[in-house]
Design a protein around this motif. Structure first.
Motif, mmCIF file in Angstrom:
data_model
loop_
_atom_site.group_PDB
_atom_site.id
_atom_site.type_symbol
_atom_site.label_atom_id
_atom_site.label_comp_id
_atom_site.label_asym_id
_atom_site.label_seq_id
_atom_site.Cartn_x
_atom_site.Cartn_y
_atom_site.Cartn_z
ATOM 1 N N LEU A 47 1.033 7.653 0.144
ATOM 2 C CA LEU A 47 -0.352 7.405 0.534
ATOM 3 C C LEU A 47 -0.505 7.297 2.045
ATOM 4 N N GLY A 48 0.516 6.914 2.741
ATOM 5 C CA GLY A 48 0.434 6.812 4.199
ATOM 6 C C GLY A 48 0.212 8.151 4.866
ATOM 7 N N ASP A 49 0.628 9.265 4.199
ATOM 8 C CA ASP A 49 0.416 10.594 4.794
ATOM 9 C C ASP A 49 -1.028 11.069 4.637
ATOM 10 N N ILE A 50 -1.675 10.717 3.507
ATOM 11 C CA ILE A 50 -3.029 11.243 3.256
ATOM 12 C C ILE A 50 -4.106 10.203 3.534
ATOM 13 N N GLY A 51 -3.679 8.929 3.710
ATOM 14 C CA GLY A 51 -4.647 7.858 3.934
ATOM 15 C C GLY A 51 -5.573 8.100 5.110
ATOM 16 N N PRO A 52 -5.084 8.571 6.262
ATOM 17 C CA PRO A 52 -5.995 8.768 7.411
ATOM 18 C C PRO A 52 -7.137 9.738 7.121
ATOM 19 N N TYR A 53 -6.960 10.661 6.152
ATOM 20 C CA TYR A 53 -8.012 11.630 5.843
ATOM 21 C C TYR A 53 -8.990 11.093 4.801
ATOM 22 N N LEU A 54 -8.484 10.156 3.960
ATOM 23 C CA LEU A 54 -9.339 9.622 2.905
ATOM 24 C C LEU A 54 -10.086 8.376 3.384
ATOM 25 N N LEU A 55 -9.365 7.447 3.989
ATOM 26 C CA LEU A 55 -9.984 6.193 4.477
ATOM 27 C C LEU A 55 -9.507 5.961 5.901
ATOM 28 N N PRO A 56 -10.147 6.649 6.881
ATOM 29 C CA PRO A 56 -9.630 6.587 8.259
ATOM 30 C C PRO A 56 -9.677 5.197 8.874
ATOM 31 N N ARG A 57 -10.534 4.321 8.395
ATOM 32 C CA ARG A 57 -10.659 2.985 8.978
ATOM 33 C C ARG A 57 -9.853 1.952 8.197
ATOM 34 N N ASN A 58 -9.099 2.377 7.208
ATOM 35 C CA ASN A 58 -8.263 1.473 6.415
ATOM 36 C C ASN A 58 -6.844 2.025 6.339
ATOM 37 N N ARG A 59 -5.948 1.118 5.979
ATOM 38 C CA ARG A 59 -4.539 1.538 5.898
ATOM 39 C C ARG A 59 -4.107 1.545 4.445
ATOM 40 N N LEU A 60 -3.540 2.688 4.030
ATOM 41 C CA LEU A 60 -3.005 2.825 2.680
ATOM 42 C C LEU A 60 -1.488 2.984 2.773
ATOM 43 N N GLU A 61 -0.786 2.285 1.877
ATOM 44 C CA GLU A 61 0.666 2.379 1.801
ATOM 45 C C GLU A 61 1.045 2.501 0.334
ATOM 46 N N GLY A 62 2.202 3.109 0.092
ATOM 47 C CA GLY A 62 2.728 3.196 -1.254
ATOM 48 C C GLY A 62 2.887 4.618 -1.718
ATOM 49 N N LEU A 63 3.409 4.768 -2.961
ATOM 50 C CA LEU A 63 3.640 6.059 -3.578
ATOM 51 C C LEU A 63 2.850 6.132 -4.888
ATOM 52 N N ILE A 64 2.418 7.343 -5.238
ATOM 53 C CA ILE A 64 1.682 7.505 -6.500
ATOM 54 C C ILE A 64 2.268 8.643 -7.291
#
Length: 962
Positions: free
Chosen positions: A907-924
């Protein structure tokens, strides 16, 4: 003496004596007089048979089969003598002349004796009991003045109650006449016309003082019966009209009448009558019941009840004339008077007298008073109704019948109402007027005056119709139905023009106008018009305060228009010519303000002012030739001014090459060559249909050959782009050039746009080069600073497309130095287009996301097609991350679904494109199903698993796009 008496009583002696007498008379008169047989009783009876008297031309004057007289016995010894019976059988009387002397005049001269100067002693008192006539014919031929008279009857029998010749009284119980026939025929006689200069002024005899009963007899008849009679009156001044009533050729036959209480005193006959007859034309009087009065100058019927073929007249009717011979000129010389109450007349009966009404087929109810001859009728207090849709209340005079087209009408209508079908039946030329469409008026109600002929009249008054009310004072001439002439004034508070003029663009109008013109057809008519228009609806907008002054002549308008409307203040002066196939315009317009949105001319809220000077021809931009210039202009959108002060359109031709230039202060368009702008979409479609034949169908019509180049330049165009499409911005300082040659199958395009925005997407420095041949298209392009979202930006993108026969080779390269953006992508694919979808097959491709390189496996393929089985598998990998996309037929519909498998996605690789103002971590990890990709797609996952430092999340979710 006794012997002589006895001999005289013997028939042989009587016949010998009568033979001697007739022989002597024949000799003295130099003619032939014969009596075949005589039976004479000196006391009471005389019977003569085969009586013949000829004139000196050996023509018969009198021929009688039998003459019988029965008289009172020994009448010569009595003072009161009764003629008990007078009988006449098979008699023929013929009186004639060809010059001023009658052929029988010699008889009158012979038997005339000088009047005795001695005072006469009182004579005998003679009475008459019965007269019996059978087979009688009287013919008088007056070739000198030109009139023949024929009188005949099969039988006549009368039984008298009292006949006193001394008191001049005849009282008859019954009078029966069978098959009487009376005919008059007028023609040109042999009497020469009198020369006024040589003939003394004649003594005028007042025929109105002539007394047909100058001996003052009084005749009373209790019952008179007339069976199967005929009356004819012919005037040879014109030929017979065989299909209508002809006043010069009248013939009433099958006359049956019953007369009660007949009284003839002085010159007047009165009676209660019941009569029926049929005229030669077919007009039939089924019964006529009335109290009648006849004089030498009048026929009057009171308490009248007449039923004809299909009409019913009641109350009062009279015919007056100077002399009875005037009946031969019925339309002109017989003055009628009628007082009608609830009378019903069928137009078919009127058509016998006015044949033009044969097709009207109306029942008319009439009340009122009518006077005059047929040729000059005057009606007062008229109430005329023809069915439920046509009626008239008022006064009228009609002069000129029976010729309807030369009849003059003078009508004062308190109220007149009709509908189109009735009006065209009465005035057939109205059918030929197709524009305006008079049938759309619905009904017409007129209050006012009408004077003139059916095809040339003046009318003034108020006209109410189903489309509105009009006040008019007009003269209309319809002698040539295809070219009516009219003049006068017209005003209306509200009239619906659209249906009347067959156009949906027009609505209601309120105006005062003075007009003069000829013809309603645009191609041949002309009209001079001076109008003050309070309002007029055009294109669903009501324009107010319009002054129009000009002339429209054969589709050429020359004049001025001034509009003082809240949304349109302008003046136009010039000429508009629609007389040729291609219209021509030459005018100057000063526009103070024109709100194009409020007036429904455009959907954008634009307001314009300026000066227009135009001299051009053309229906559309394709056949536009000439110049149109706008100067001192201003243009605003939503109340804000745009950078616009002028516009010029110029079009010329050199040989077969056309040059079109449209230019303003912020843009210019130049087109040169052989072209039609309306056909440009079809020309482009023709090329594209060869590149993508399965997906793009060729035009359904033949496309003319075109060969042209174009050059479009813009200045500050940003404010104008949004007018073209509200989703657009930019395009300032741009240049677009290109060309099409359909004969050589060549297409090229060169685009240079510094910046434009479409919705949320921004593009800068766009360069596109495209070239096409008959079956192939090559396109190169690049753009920079592409903004997809706030977090996804592409600094540079280049693309290369080669298309041929539904196959496109696509190469895309992007690059950026932004760590939060798509760093780099190299995509290579072959796209196949189908009539029902698309297929994509990837060649080795890669892209860098968040500093990590993802690869797209070679020959990865996806296919989306409707109503066809789908297949395809696309695998994207980066280290341990994997995205697997597979297409498959839907289980519930005719479409293809997409199954996506996610494995170890960070999620850290795609998070900036989905929620640019929030931080996402983890695997799905997940299995996702996209059903019916597109507008109505549904996304679901039953095993969405997320893992992080110290947490695990398992979800089952569904999302549907509505």
């Amino acid at each position: 003496m006794t012997t002589v008496w006895v001999l005289i009583q013997m028939p042989p002696v009587q016949n010998w004596l009568i033979d001697k007498v007739t022989s002597r008379l024949s000799k003295d008169l130099r003619t032939k007089i014969e009596i075949g047989r005589i039976d004479l009783s000196l006391f009471n009876k005389l019977n003569l048979q085969q009586v013949l008297i000829q004139d000196r031309q050996k023509d018969t004057i009198l021929s009688a089969g039998e003459i019988t007289v029965n008289i009172t016995d020994w009448f010569f010894f009595k003072k009161d003598v009764e003629l008990q019976y007078i009988g006449l059988r098979d008699a023929y009387i013929h009186l004639q002349r060809q010059d001023s002397v009658w052929h029988h005049q010699f008889l009158l001269d012979y038997f005339s004796t000088p009047a005795s100067p001695k005072k006469k002693k009182d004579g005998i008192n003679l009475a008459l009991r019965e007269v019996d006539l059978k087979n009688i014919r009287v013919k008088q031929q007056d070739g000198w003045i030109g009139q023949d008279m024929t009188l005949s009857l099969a039988s006549l029998n009368t039984v008298s109650r009292n006949v006193d010749f001394k008191k001049k009284i005849i009282e008859i119980n019954s009078l029966n006449i069978n098959q009487p026939y009376f005919a008059l025929r007028d023609y040109d006689g042999k009497r020469p016309p009198r020369k006024l200069e040589t003939v003394p002024k004649p003594i005028v005899t007042d025929t109105s003082k002539i007394d047909v009963n100058d001996n003052k007899w009084k005749i009373l008849v209790s019952e008179l019966s007339l069976r199967n009679g005929t009356f004819k009156n012919d005037n040879e001044s014109r030929p017979l009209d065989p299909i209508a009533f002809d006043g010069k050729h009248i013939e009433f036959s099958k006359i049956y009448g019953d007369f009660r209480n007949v009284k003839w005193e002085m010159d007047t006959i009165t009676a209660s009558i019941k009569l029926q007859t049929k005229e030669r034309s077919g007009f039939e009087v089924k019964h006529l019941i009335a109290d009648a009065k006849f004089t030498p100058h009048e026929m009057t019927f009171e308490n009248l009840d007449i039923r004809t073929n299909d009409s019913h007249l009641s109350n009062y009717f009279s015919m007056r004339f100077d002399r009875f011979s005037d009946m031969s000129d019925f339309e002109e010389k017989v003055r009628m008077e009628g007082r009608f109450d609830n009378t019903e007349i069928n137009s078919d009966d009127i058509a016998y007298f006015a044949p033009d009404l044969k097709t009207w087929k109306k029942r008319i109810k009439l009340s009122g008073n009518v006077k005059g001859p047929v040729s000059s009728l005057i009606g007062k207090n008229l109430d005329i109704r023809a069915g439920a849709n046509t009626y008239f209340l008022g006064d009228a005079s009609i002069t000129g019948l029976p010729e309807i087209n030369s009849t003059y009408l003078d009508i004062k209508a308190n109220e007149f109402r009709t509908i189109y079908t009735d009006a065209t039946a009465f005035i057939p030329p109205l059918k030929r007027i197709t524009n305006p469409d008079l049938s759309k008026l619905g009904f017409v109600m007129f209050t006012g005056n009408f004077a003139g002929f059916i095809n040339d009249f003046v009318t003034y008054g108020t006209i109410q119709t189903g489309l509105g009310t009009v006040k008019a004072d007009l003269n209309l001439k319809l002698q040539n139905p295809a070219y009516p002439v009219y003049s006068g004034t017209v005003s209306t508070e509200s009239l619906n023009l659209g249906p009347l003029l067959k156009t949906e663009d027009l609505g209601y109008i309120s105006l005062n106008a003075t007009l003069k013109g000829a013809g309603f057809k645009p191609n041949s008519g002309n009209i001079a018009l001076d109008a003050r228009i309070k309002y007029i609806d055009y294109n669903k907008y009501r324009y107010q305060n319009i002054t129009l002054d000009g002339e429209l002549n054969k589709r050429i308008f020359d004049g001025s228009v001034i509009i003082n409307d809240p949304n349109a203040i302008l003046s136009l002066n010039g000429l508009v010519d629609f007389s040729e196939k291609v219209p021509a315009f030459n005018f100057i317009a000063n526009i103070d303000t024109l709100n194009l949105y409020n007036t429904q001319l455009l959907k954008e809220n634009l307001a314009f002012s300026g000066r227009v000077n135009a001299e051009f021809s053309g229906n559309t931009i394709d056949d536009f030739l000439g110049d149109a210039n706008i100067s001192n202009a201003s243009l605003s959108r939503n109340g804000f001014p745009l950078s616009f002060d002028s516009l010029s359109i110029n079009s010329t031709t050199t040989d077969s090459t056309k040059h079109l230039r449209v230019a303003s202060n912020e843009f210019s368009v130049d087109v040169d060559g052989v072209f039609k702008i309306r056909d440009l979409p079809n020309s482009v479609t023709t090329f594209l249909s060869r590149y993508y034949p399965a997906y793009i169908k060729p035009p359904g019509v033949a496309v003319p050959q075109q060969s042209f180049n174009f050059d479009i330049k813009t200045g500050n165009f940003d404010e104008f782009a949004i007018i073209i499409d509200s989703s657009l911005k930019g395009f300032s300082n741009s240049r677009i050039t290109g060309g099409i040659n359909t004969a050589a199958n060549q297409l090229f395009l060169d685009v240079n746009v510094p910046y434009f925005k479409f919705r949320q997407f921004d593009f800068s420095n766009i360069d596109i080069d495209a070239a096409g041949t008959y079956d192939s298209l090559t396109l190169y392009g690049s753009a920079s600073n592409i903004s997809v979202t706030d977090s996804l930006k592409i600094q540079l993108a280049t693309f290369n497309i080669k298309a041929h026969n539904d196959v496109s080779e696509v190469r895309v390269f992007t690059g950026t130095g932004n760590s939060k953006a798509l760093d780099q992508a190299r995509l290579n694919a072959v796209v196949n287009t189908y009539s029902n979808g698309v297929g994509i097959r990837f060649n080795p491709s890669s892209f860098i996301l968040n500093g990590k390189t993802w690869t797209i496996e070679d020959k990865g393929e996806l296919e989306f097609r409707k109503n066809a089985p789908a297949h395809g598998l696309l695998v994207l990998k980066e280290s341990t991350q994997e995205i697997r996309i597979e297409t498959m037929p839907s289980d519930v519909g005719s479409w293809n679904d997409a199954a996506i498998t996610l494995k170890g996605i960070n999620l850290g690789d795609i998070g900036p494109y989905l929620l640019p103002r929030n931080r996402l971590e983890g695997l799905i990890d997940a299995h996702v199903l996209i059903e019916n990709p597109g507008k109505n797609m549904k996304i679901s996952s039953r095993d969405f698993v997320g893992r992080g430092s110290g947490w695990i999340m398992i979800l089952s979710a569904t999302w549907r796009r509505m």
